[in-house]
Write a protein that holds these residues in place. Structure first.
Motif, mmCIF file in Angstrom:
data_model
loop_
_atom_site.group_PDB
_atom_site.id
_atom_site.type_symbol
_atom_site.label_atom_id
_atom_site.label_comp_id
_atom_site.label_asym_id
_atom_site.label_seq_id
_atom_site.Cartn_x
_atom_site.Cartn_y
_atom_site.Cartn_z
ATOM 1 N N LYS A 37 0.867 -1.177 0.000
ATOM 2 C CA LYS A 37 0.000 0.000 0.000
ATOM 3 C C LYS A 37 0.909 1.234 0.000
ATOM 4 N N VAL A 38 0.390 2.373 -0.470
ATOM 5 C CA VAL A 38 1.231 3.567 -0.550
ATOM 6 C C VAL A 38 1.704 4.025 0.820
ATOM 7 N N THR A 39 0.987 3.646 1.875
ATOM 8 C CA THR A 39 1.349 4.084 3.229
ATOM 9 C C THR A 39 2.344 3.146 3.904
ATOM 10 N N ASP A 40 2.690 2.043 3.263
ATOM 11 C CA ASP A 40 3.596 1.062 3.879
ATOM 12 C C ASP A 40 5.013 1.612 4.012
ATOM 13 N N LYS A 41 5.640 1.308 5.143
ATOM 14 C CA LYS A 41 7.041 1.636 5.359
ATOM 15 C C LYS A 41 7.887 0.438 4.951
ATOM 16 N N VAL A 42 9.034 0.729 4.337
ATOM 17 C CA VAL A 42 9.921 -0.322 3.849
ATOM 18 C C VAL A 42 11.309 -0.094 4.427
ATOM 19 N N ASP A 43 11.954 -1.150 4.892
ATOM 20 C CA ASP A 43 13.309 -1.031 5.432
ATOM 21 C C ASP A 43 14.245 -0.441 4.380
ATOM 22 N N GLY A 44 15.011 0.554 4.807
ATOM 23 C CA GLY A 44 15.971 1.182 3.903
ATOM 24 C C GLY A 44 15.479 2.476 3.292
ATOM 25 N N LEU A 45 14.175 2.756 3.396
ATOM 26 C CA LEU A 45 13.612 3.995 2.851
ATOM 27 C C LEU A 45 13.152 4.888 4.001
ATOM 28 N N GLU A 46 13.519 6.166 3.942
ATOM 29 C CA GLU A 46 13.128 7.091 5.003
ATOM 30 C C GLU A 46 11.647 7.434 4.939
ATOM 31 N N LYS A 47 11.080 7.475 3.716
ATOM 32 C CA LYS A 47 9.676 7.818 3.529
ATOM 33 C C LYS A 47 8.861 6.550 3.340
ATOM 34 N N ASN A 48 7.520 6.663 3.429
ATOM 35 C CA ASN A 48 6.709 5.504 3.063
ATOM 36 C C ASN A 48 6.808 5.299 1.556
ATOM 37 N N ILE A 49 6.348 4.168 1.077
ATOM 38 C CA ILE A 49 6.579 3.794 -0.321
ATOM 39 C C ILE A 49 5.930 4.773 -1.294
ATOM 40 N N GLY A 50 4.749 5.292 -0.936
ATOM 41 C CA GLY A 50 4.078 6.240 -1.807
ATOM 42 C C GLY A 50 4.839 7.551 -1.930
ATOM 43 N N GLU A 51 5.285 8.091 -0.782
ATOM 44 C CA GLU A 51 6.033 9.347 -0.799
ATOM 45 C C GLU A 51 7.345 9.190 -1.556
ATOM 46 N N GLU A 52 7.980 8.037 -1.395
ATOM 47 C CA GLU A 52 9.264 7.789 -2.068
ATOM 48 C C GLU A 52 9.116 7.833 -3.583
ATOM 49 N N ILE A 53 8.148 7.129 -4.110
ATOM 50 C CA ILE A 53 8.053 7.061 -5.569
ATOM 51 C C ILE A 53 7.366 8.289 -6.168
ATOM 52 N N LEU A 54 6.722 9.101 -5.317
ATOM 53 C CA LEU A 54 6.112 10.339 -5.809
ATOM 54 C C LEU A 54 7.095 11.516 -5.773
ATOM 55 N N THR A 55 8.288 11.315 -5.236
ATOM 56 C CA THR A 55 9.296 12.378 -5.200
ATOM 57 C C THR A 55 9.405 13.037 -6.568
ATOM 58 N N PRO A 56 9.291 14.364 -6.650
ATOM 59 C CA PRO A 56 9.250 15.010 -7.969
ATOM 60 C C PRO A 56 10.583 14.969 -8.715
ATOM 61 N N THR A 57 10.494 15.022 -10.017
ATOM 62 C CA THR A 57 11.654 15.031 -10.899
ATOM 63 C C THR A 57 12.525 16.246 -10.614
ATOM 64 N N ARG A 58 13.832 16.033 -10.586
ATOM 65 C CA ARG A 58 14.756 17.132 -10.316
ATOM 66 C C ARG A 58 14.784 18.113 -11.493
ATOM 67 N N LEU A 59 14.867 19.396 -11.164
ATOM 68 C CA LEU A 59 15.011 20.458 -12.157
ATOM 69 C C LEU A 59 16.491 20.788 -12.299
ATOM 70 N N TYR A 60 17.018 20.727 -13.529
ATOM 71 C CA TYR A 60 18.452 20.922 -13.731
ATOM 72 C C TYR A 60 18.879 22.288 -14.269
ATOM 73 N N PRO A 61 17.964 23.193 -14.658
ATOM 74 C CA PRO A 61 18.432 24.481 -15.193
ATOM 75 C C PRO A 61 19.349 25.269 -14.265
ATOM 76 N N LYS A 62 19.042 25.317 -12.982
ATOM 77 C CA LYS A 62 19.817 26.156 -12.063
ATOM 78 C C LYS A 62 21.273 25.702 -11.985
ATOM 79 N N ILE A 63 21.516 24.405 -12.053
ATOM 80 C CA ILE A 63 22.885 23.912 -11.989
ATOM 81 C C ILE A 63 23.564 23.938 -13.363
#
Length: 344
Positions: free
Chosen positions: A204-230
Protein backbone atom coordinates in the motif's frame (compact mmCIF):
# COMPACT_ATOMS: atom_id res chain seq x y z
CA UNK A 1 -39.19 19.31 -19.46
CA UNK A 2 -35.93 20.06 -17.61
CA UNK A 3 -33.98 22.92 -19.12
CA UNK A 4 -30.57 21.64 -20.20
CA UNK A 5 -27.41 23.58 -19.31
CA UNK A 6 -23.71 23.02 -19.71
CA UNK A 7 -23.46 22.70 -15.91
CA UNK A 8 -26.00 19.88 -15.56
CA UNK A 9 -24.24 18.03 -18.36
CA UNK A 10 -21.11 18.00 -16.23
CA UNK A 11 -19.14 21.17 -17.06
CA UNK A 12 -19.10 24.00 -14.52
CA UNK A 13 -17.90 27.30 -16.03
CA UNK A 14 -18.10 29.05 -12.65
CA UNK A 15 -15.73 26.48 -11.15
CA UNK A 16 -13.37 27.14 -14.05
CA UNK A 17 -13.43 30.86 -13.33
CA UNK A 18 -12.76 30.19 -9.64
CA UNK A 19 -9.76 28.03 -10.61
CA UNK A 20 -8.29 30.90 -12.63
CA UNK A 21 -8.65 33.26 -9.68
CA UNK A 22 -6.98 30.76 -7.32
CA UNK A 23 -3.92 30.30 -9.55
CA UNK A 24 -3.53 33.89 -10.75
CA UNK A 25 -1.09 35.08 -8.08
CA UNK A 26 1.10 31.96 -8.36
CA UNK A 27 1.27 32.34 -12.14
CA UNK A 28 2.18 36.04 -12.00
CA UNK A 29 5.12 35.30 -9.70
CA UNK A 30 6.74 33.36 -12.57
CA UNK A 31 6.68 36.27 -15.04
CA UNK A 32 9.93 37.54 -16.54
CA UNK A 33 10.46 41.03 -17.96
CA UNK A 34 9.85 39.67 -21.48
CA UNK A 35 6.25 38.63 -20.73
CA UNK A 36 3.63 40.84 -22.38
CA UNK A 37 -0.04 40.97 -21.44
CA UNK A 38 -1.78 39.20 -18.58
CA UNK A 39 -3.30 35.84 -17.69
CA UNK A 40 -6.54 35.19 -19.53
CA UNK A 41 -5.73 36.13 -23.11
CA UNK A 42 -6.15 33.74 -26.02
CA UNK A 43 -2.37 33.31 -26.25
CA UNK A 44 0.70 33.98 -24.13
CA UNK A 45 2.97 36.78 -25.36
CA UNK A 46 6.74 36.78 -24.93
CA UNK A 47 9.18 39.29 -26.47
CA UNK A 48 12.63 37.97 -27.41
CA UNK A 49 15.44 40.34 -26.41
CA UNK A 50 19.27 40.50 -26.39
CA UNK A 51 19.86 37.69 -28.92
CA UNK A 52 21.84 38.22 -32.13
CA UNK A 53 20.89 34.96 -33.85
CA UNK A 54 18.35 33.19 -31.62
CA UNK A 55 17.36 29.56 -32.07
CA UNK A 56 14.14 28.52 -30.34
CA UNK A 57 14.17 25.07 -28.74
CA UNK A 58 10.86 23.47 -27.75
CA UNK A 59 9.85 20.39 -25.83
CA UNK A 60 6.61 18.78 -24.69
CA UNK A 61 5.90 15.92 -22.32
CA UNK A 62 3.53 14.56 -19.71
CA UNK A 63 3.88 12.80 -16.39
CA UNK A 64 2.64 9.37 -17.45
CA UNK A 65 1.28 6.81 -15.02
CA UNK A 66 3.07 8.42 -12.08
CA UNK A 67 -0.23 10.28 -11.85
CA UNK A 68 -1.78 7.10 -10.44
CA UNK A 69 0.41 7.48 -7.35
CA UNK A 70 -0.80 11.06 -6.86
CA UNK A 71 -4.41 9.80 -7.07
CA UNK A 72 -3.76 6.98 -4.60
CA UNK A 73 -2.19 9.39 -2.09
CA UNK A 74 -4.55 12.32 -2.83
CA UNK A 75 -1.41 14.46 -3.06
CA UNK A 76 -1.21 16.85 -6.00
CA UNK A 77 1.30 19.58 -5.09
CA UNK A 78 4.39 17.93 -6.62
CA UNK A 79 3.07 16.49 -9.88
CA UNK A 80 3.30 19.91 -11.55
CA UNK A 81 7.06 19.91 -11.00
CA UNK A 82 7.26 16.62 -12.88
CA UNK A 83 5.47 18.16 -15.86
CA UNK A 84 7.81 21.15 -15.93
CA UNK A 85 11.00 19.18 -15.33
CA UNK A 86 10.36 16.67 -18.10
CA UNK A 87 10.16 19.56 -20.58
CA UNK A 88 12.79 22.04 -19.37
CA UNK A 89 15.39 19.31 -18.78
CA UNK A 90 14.93 18.16 -22.37
CA UNK A 91 15.49 21.56 -23.96
CA UNK A 92 18.36 22.32 -21.60
CA UNK A 93 20.58 19.64 -23.15
CA UNK A 94 20.81 21.62 -26.39
CA UNK A 95 22.04 24.66 -24.50
CA UNK A 96 18.68 26.43 -24.32
CA UNK A 97 17.67 28.75 -21.51
CA UNK A 98 14.01 27.97 -20.67
CA UNK A 99 11.90 31.05 -21.43
CA UNK A 100 8.29 30.09 -20.93
CA UNK A 101 5.99 27.18 -20.22
CA UNK A 102 2.35 26.31 -20.94
CA UNK A 103 0.44 23.59 -19.14
CA UNK A 104 -2.54 21.43 -20.13
CA UNK A 105 -4.73 19.97 -17.41
CA UNK A 106 -7.71 17.74 -18.21
CA UNK A 107 -10.16 16.71 -15.46
CA UNK A 108 -13.40 14.81 -15.21
CA UNK A 109 -15.04 17.22 -12.76
CA UNK A 110 -13.37 20.51 -12.00
CA UNK A 111 -12.28 20.95 -8.38
CA UNK A 112 -10.85 24.49 -8.13
CA UNK A 113 -8.77 23.71 -5.03
CA UNK A 114 -7.24 20.63 -6.65
CA UNK A 115 -6.48 22.62 -9.81
CA UNK A 116 -4.81 25.32 -7.70
CA UNK A 117 -2.68 22.67 -5.98
CA UNK A 118 -1.52 21.19 -9.29
CA UNK A 119 -0.89 24.51 -11.02
CA UNK A 120 0.79 25.84 -7.89
CA UNK A 121 3.35 23.06 -8.31
CA UNK A 122 3.77 23.99 -11.98
CA UNK A 123 4.33 27.64 -11.06
CA UNK A 124 6.86 26.86 -8.32
CA UNK A 125 8.85 24.68 -10.72
CA UNK A 126 8.75 27.37 -13.40
CA UNK A 127 10.08 29.92 -10.91
CA UNK A 128 12.94 27.61 -9.93
CA UNK A 129 13.75 27.02 -13.61
CA UNK A 130 13.67 30.72 -14.45
CA UNK A 131 10.86 30.38 -17.00
CA UNK A 132 7.51 32.14 -17.09
CA UNK A 133 4.19 30.30 -16.92
CA UNK A 134 2.47 32.40 -19.58
CA UNK A 135 -0.62 30.33 -20.30
CA UNK A 136 -2.35 27.00 -20.24
CA UNK A 137 -5.62 25.14 -20.58
CA UNK A 138 -7.84 23.47 -18.04
CA UNK A 139 -10.33 21.19 -19.79
CA UNK A 140 -13.33 19.82 -17.91
CA UNK A 141 -14.20 16.57 -19.69
CA UNK A 142 -17.32 15.22 -17.98
CA UNK A 143 -17.62 11.44 -18.08
CA UNK A 144 -14.12 10.96 -19.52
CA UNK A 145 -12.03 10.76 -16.34
CA UNK A 146 -13.02 9.12 -13.07
CA UNK A 147 -13.81 11.40 -10.12
CA UNK A 148 -10.63 12.94 -8.73
CA UNK A 149 -8.48 11.84 -11.69
CA UNK A 150 -6.84 14.02 -14.31
CA UNK A 151 -4.04 14.24 -16.86
CA UNK A 152 -1.40 16.94 -17.01
CA UNK A 153 1.15 17.78 -19.68
CA UNK A 154 3.27 20.74 -20.64
CA UNK A 155 5.14 22.57 -23.35
CA UNK A 156 8.38 24.53 -22.86
CA UNK A 157 10.18 26.96 -25.15
CA UNK A 158 13.78 28.03 -24.68
CA UNK A 159 16.35 29.99 -26.64
CA UNK A 160 20.04 29.67 -27.44
CA UNK A 161 22.37 31.66 -29.68
CA UNK A 162 22.95 29.64 -32.83
CA UNK A 163 26.73 29.62 -32.29
CA UNK A 164 26.22 28.16 -28.79
CA UNK A 165 23.80 25.38 -29.76
CA UNK A 166 24.98 22.10 -28.23
CA UNK A 167 25.10 19.33 -30.83
CA UNK A 168 26.93 16.02 -31.16
CA UNK A 169 29.48 17.67 -33.49
CA UNK A 170 31.54 18.78 -30.46
CA UNK A 171 31.88 15.28 -28.98
CA UNK A 172 35.16 13.41 -29.42
CA UNK A 173 36.69 10.15 -28.24
CA UNK A 174 38.09 10.49 -24.73
CA UNK A 175 35.52 13.00 -23.52
CA UNK A 176 34.56 12.52 -19.87
CA UNK A 177 30.99 11.81 -18.76
CA UNK A 178 29.98 13.57 -15.54
CA UNK A 179 26.81 12.31 -13.85
CA UNK A 180 24.54 14.59 -11.84
CA UNK A 181 22.31 12.82 -9.30
CA UNK A 182 18.59 12.32 -9.82
CA UNK A 183 16.08 12.98 -7.05
CA UNK A 184 14.67 9.46 -7.41
CA UNK A 185 12.62 7.71 -10.06
CA UNK A 186 11.71 11.00 -11.78
CA UNK A 187 8.80 10.29 -14.18
CA UNK A 188 9.77 7.23 -16.20
CA UNK A 189 9.12 3.51 -15.89
CA UNK A 190 6.05 3.81 -13.66
CA UNK A 191 4.08 1.08 -15.42
CA UNK A 192 6.81 -1.32 -14.28
CA UNK A 193 7.07 0.37 -10.87
CA UNK A 194 3.35 -0.02 -10.22
CA UNK A 195 3.35 -3.63 -11.44
CA UNK A 196 6.20 -4.55 -9.07
CA UNK A 197 5.04 -2.60 -6.00
CA UNK A 198 1.26 -2.87 -6.10
CA UNK A 199 0.54 -6.01 -8.13
CA UNK A 200 3.51 -8.26 -7.33
CA UNK A 201 4.48 -7.14 -3.80
CA UNK A 202 0.97 -5.85 -2.98
CA UNK A 203 2.24 -2.90 -0.97
CA UNK A 204 0.00 0.00 0.00
CA UNK A 205 1.23 3.57 -0.55
CA UNK A 206 1.35 4.08 3.23
CA UNK A 207 3.60 1.06 3.88
CA UNK A 208 7.04 1.64 5.36
CA UNK A 209 9.92 -0.32 3.85
CA UNK A 210 13.31 -1.03 5.43
CA UNK A 211 15.97 1.18 3.90
CA UNK A 212 13.61 4.00 2.85
CA UNK A 213 13.13 7.09 5.00
CA UNK A 214 9.68 7.82 3.53
CA UNK A 215 6.71 5.50 3.06
CA UNK A 216 6.58 3.79 -0.32
CA UNK A 217 4.08 6.24 -1.81
CA UNK A 218 6.03 9.35 -0.80
CA UNK A 219 9.26 7.79 -2.07
CA UNK A 220 8.05 7.06 -5.57
CA UNK A 221 6.11 10.34 -5.81
CA UNK A 222 9.30 12.38 -5.20
CA UNK A 223 9.25 15.01 -7.97
CA UNK A 224 11.65 15.03 -10.90
CA UNK A 225 14.76 17.13 -10.32
CA UNK A 226 15.01 20.46 -12.16
CA UNK A 227 18.45 20.92 -13.73
CA UNK A 228 18.43 24.48 -15.19
CA UNK A 229 19.82 26.16 -12.06
CA UNK A 230 22.89 23.91 -11.99
CA UNK A 231 23.42 23.55 -15.75
CA UNK A 232 22.78 27.04 -17.17
CA UNK A 233 25.92 28.49 -15.50
CA UNK A 234 27.94 25.59 -16.93
CA UNK A 235 26.57 26.29 -20.41
CA UNK A 236 27.37 29.99 -20.05
CA UNK A 237 30.81 29.73 -18.42
CA UNK A 238 32.38 26.76 -20.17
CA UNK A 239 31.24 27.34 -23.75
CA UNK A 240 32.66 24.82 -26.23
CA UNK A 241 34.34 22.83 -23.47
CA UNK A 242 30.88 21.43 -22.70
CA UNK A 243 30.55 19.02 -25.62
CA UNK A 244 27.17 17.48 -24.87
CA UNK A 245 24.42 16.85 -22.35
CA UNK A 246 22.08 13.91 -21.81
CA UNK A 247 18.77 13.92 -19.95
CA UNK A 248 18.30 10.37 -18.64
CA UNK A 249 14.59 10.07 -19.27
CA UNK A 250 12.47 7.38 -20.98
CA UNK A 251 14.82 4.75 -22.40
CA UNK A 252 17.38 5.14 -19.65
CA UNK A 253 21.10 5.05 -20.42
CA UNK A 254 20.94 2.82 -23.47
CA UNK A 255 18.52 4.95 -25.47
CA UNK A 256 19.45 8.47 -24.38
CA UNK A 257 23.25 8.59 -24.36
CA UNK A 258 23.55 7.73 -28.09
CA UNK A 259 21.31 10.72 -28.92
CA UNK A 260 24.14 13.04 -27.83
CA UNK A 261 26.94 11.19 -29.66
CA UNK A 262 28.15 11.30 -33.27
CA UNK A 263 27.25 8.31 -35.41
CA UNK A 264 29.22 5.14 -34.54
CA UNK A 265 30.60 6.61 -31.30
CA UNK A 266 29.92 4.84 -28.03
CA UNK A 267 30.21 5.29 -24.29
CA UNK A 268 31.57 3.19 -21.45
CA UNK A 269 29.82 3.71 -18.12
CA UNK A 270 31.27 2.57 -14.80
CA UNK A 271 28.18 1.84 -12.73
CA UNK A 272 30.40 1.38 -9.67
CA UNK A 273 31.30 5.09 -9.71
CA UNK A 274 28.13 6.11 -7.89
CA UNK A 275 25.86 4.59 -5.27
CA UNK A 276 22.62 3.45 -6.89
CA UNK A 277 19.81 4.72 -4.59
CA UNK A 278 17.98 2.18 -2.48
CA UNK A 279 14.64 2.45 -4.32
CA UNK A 280 16.22 1.17 -7.54
CA UNK A 281 17.90 -1.73 -5.76
CA UNK A 282 14.60 -2.68 -4.12
CA UNK A 283 12.70 -2.57 -7.43
CA UNK A 284 15.37 -4.75 -9.04
CA UNK A 285 15.20 -7.25 -6.17
CA UNK A 286 11.40 -7.27 -5.76
CA UNK A 287 10.74 -7.69 -9.47
CA UNK A 288 13.79 -9.85 -10.27
CA UNK A 289 14.55 -7.28 -12.98
CA UNK A 290 17.71 -7.81 -15.04
CA UNK A 291 20.18 -4.94 -14.56
CA UNK A 292 20.26 -4.32 -18.31
CA UNK A 293 16.51 -3.74 -18.11
CA UNK A 294 17.00 -1.47 -15.10
CA UNK A 295 19.44 0.76 -16.98
CA UNK A 296 17.20 0.74 -20.04
CA UNK A 297 14.11 1.78 -18.05
CA UNK A 298 15.29 3.92 -15.13
CA UNK A 299 17.85 6.62 -14.38
CA UNK A 300 19.30 4.48 -11.55
CA UNK A 301 20.39 7.62 -9.69
CA UNK A 302 21.82 9.70 -12.57
CA UNK A 303 19.38 12.24 -14.00
CA UNK A 304 21.67 14.34 -16.19
CA UNK A 305 25.02 13.65 -17.87
CA UNK A 306 27.55 16.26 -18.96
CA UNK A 307 29.96 15.30 -21.75
CA UNK A 308 33.06 17.42 -21.23
CA UNK A 309 36.48 17.91 -22.76
CA UNK A 310 38.93 15.60 -20.99
CA UNK A 311 41.46 18.37 -20.37
CA UNK A 312 38.74 20.55 -18.83
CA UNK A 313 37.36 17.97 -16.41
CA UNK A 314 39.16 19.49 -13.40
CA UNK A 315 37.68 22.91 -14.19
CA UNK A 316 34.16 21.45 -14.25
CA UNK A 317 34.85 19.56 -11.02
CA UNK A 318 36.10 22.74 -9.32
CA UNK A 319 33.00 24.69 -10.40
CA UNK A 320 30.64 21.97 -9.18
CA UNK A 321 32.47 21.61 -5.88
CA UNK A 322 32.45 25.38 -5.31
CA UNK A 323 28.69 25.35 -5.82
CA UNK A 324 28.22 22.36 -3.50
CA UNK A 325 26.85 20.19 -6.32
CA UNK A 326 27.26 16.45 -6.05
CA UNK A 327 28.64 14.78 -9.18
CA UNK A 328 30.34 11.61 -10.37
CA UNK A 329 32.92 10.83 -13.04
CA UNK A 330 30.95 7.97 -14.56
CA UNK A 331 32.60 7.16 -17.89
CA UNK A 332 33.99 8.32 -21.20
CA UNK A 333 33.29 8.44 -24.93
CA UNK A 334 34.83 5.61 -26.95
CA UNK A 335 35.20 4.76 -30.63
CA UNK A 336 32.82 1.80 -30.81
CA UNK A 337 29.07 2.25 -31.09
CA UNK A 338 26.55 1.67 -28.36
CA UNK A 339 26.59 1.98 -24.60
CA UNK A 340 28.51 -0.44 -22.41
CA UNK A 341 27.74 -0.43 -18.71
CA UNK A 342 30.32 -2.03 -16.45
CA UNK A 343 28.94 -3.26 -13.15
CA UNK A 344 30.63 -5.56 -10.63
Amino acid sequence: MEQMTYKNSGVDIDAGNKSVQLIKDAVKKTYRAEVLGDLGGFGGLFALKKYAEPVLVSGTDGVGTKLKIAFMMNKHDTIGQDAVAMCVNDILVQGAEPLFFLDYLAVGKLNPEQVAEIVGGVAAACSESGCALIGGETAEMAGFYQTGEYDVAGFAVGVVEKKNLITSSRVKVGDILIGLPSSGLHSNGFSLVRKIIFEHKKFKVTDKVDGLEKNIGEEILTPTRLYPKICLPLIKNFGNKLHGMVHITGGGFYENIPRALPKNFGAEIDANSWQVPKIFKLLQEWGNVDWHEMFRTFNCGIGMILIVDEESFDDFATHLNENYEEFYKIGRVVESGGVKIIRS
